[in-house]
Write an enzyme that holds these catalytic residues in place. Sequence first.
Site, short mmCIF file in Angstrom:
data_model
loop_
_atom_site.label_atom_id
_atom_site.label_comp_id
_atom_site.label_asym_id
_atom_site.label_seq_id
_atom_site.Cartn_x
_atom_site.Cartn_y
_atom_site.Cartn_z
N ARG A 146 16.87 -8.01 8.27
CA ARG A 146 15.58 -7.42 8.59
C ARG A 146 14.47 -7.93 7.69
O ARG A 146 13.35 -8.18 8.14
CB ARG A 146 15.67 -5.89 8.53
CG ARG A 146 14.38 -5.14 8.80
CD ARG A 146 13.58 -5.68 9.97
NE ARG A 146 14.36 -5.81 11.20
CZ ARG A 146 13.95 -6.49 12.25
NH1 ARG A 146 12.80 -7.16 12.21
NH2 ARG A 146 14.69 -6.58 13.32
N LYS A 211 -21.64 -12.70 -1.86
CA LYS A 211 -21.75 -11.96 -0.61
C LYS A 211 -22.93 -10.99 -0.63
O LYS A 211 -23.66 -10.91 -1.63
CB LYS A 211 -20.44 -11.23 -0.32
CG LYS A 211 -19.28 -12.20 -0.03
CD LYS A 211 -18.00 -11.49 0.32
CE LYS A 211 -18.08 -10.73 1.64
NZ LYS A 211 -18.25 -11.64 2.80
N GLU A 244 -23.50 -16.30 1.03
CA GLU A 244 -23.60 -15.75 2.38
C GLU A 244 -25.07 -15.57 2.76
O GLU A 244 -25.85 -15.00 1.99
CB GLU A 244 -22.88 -14.40 2.43
CG GLU A 244 -22.98 -13.69 3.76
CD GLU A 244 -22.29 -12.33 3.73
OE1 GLU A 244 -22.94 -11.34 4.11
OE2 GLU A 244 -21.12 -12.26 3.32
#
Length: 355
Positions: A146, A211, A244
């Site tokens: 798994r 940003k 940005e």
Amino acid sequence: MARILSVSPIVVPCLFTTSRHCRRIVRVAVTARNPSISFESMALKPPLHPTYDLKGIINLALAEDAGGQGDVTSMATIPVDMEVEANFLAKEDGIIAGIALAEMVFREVDPSLKVEWTQKDGDCVHKGLQFGKVYGRAHNIVVAERVALNFMQRMSGIATLTKEMADAAYPACVLETRKTAPGLRLVDKWAVLIGGGRNHRMGLFDMVLIKDNHISIAGGITNAVKSVDLYLEQKNLKMEVEVETRTLEEVHEVLHYAAQTKTSLTRIMLDNMVVPLPNGDVDVSMLKEAVNLINGKFETEASGNVTLETIHKIGQTGVTYISSGALTHSVKALDISLKIDTELALLVGRRTNRA
């Protein structure tokens, strides 16, 4: 009647059964198309990271499953010395990824397990294809199963979507973002590479990305870029710098600053300049105008409203890169199984239209 595939020529004693008869133990050979492929030759190396412990992540996943007790079901049902052969089955079409990582999982659980593949990371697989096998102690195969499949299914899902997006985006290059599963940053970004994409920054340490919040706190885009230039100079650091921009005015402001001052800036992000339309299409005129304004002075990166349906149109604007968080934050796992009784698995798969 279920069959256990033994890698030993010796017939193994009776398994647990509800009837008076033992299950048959047979060996089923799987022919590898290219048995000479080795682990080293087929693995696309993961991206570099100074602190990431890939082996530690594998052990954490195994410990999460074991819970300090081990596999109680296997201990109750599987004889200690039982050896079997199990086959990897693709249950849908896609790009396979995580083969190298799955092999690491099996080796971590039991170095004596033998793993063979007929495909390599980045290859196309189709529904019903047997693309690899593992043989050795049954208990350890089931313990590793798994965890290995969880890594492979997620990575293959990422690689499959990346391949589709990369093909559609050409000539632009596709990037992921930091929107990865916590703790699986390197694994997710590795899958993007396997799918034909490129890596954005690995984290907060290897690239400057200014940003919107940085810009707001710094008091404007010029102040933010100027502060980065000063910081890198003071610390004698050399790395890529991206800023940005959200409007054409901000693009003009960045270009004006760069024209007046020596800057470390290397890339301009054009954020949300792809405008969705009511009919499901997108308007890329603003993005195209921004790319023309920059005119090759810096790399460009389109971000926002990027989907499989819109990325081709975005890629035709002349932008250098297209980044998409959906590559890793909204991944659909590719359906893969590891089966001992392959014939029965395929029979059930055909019944449910999954093989």
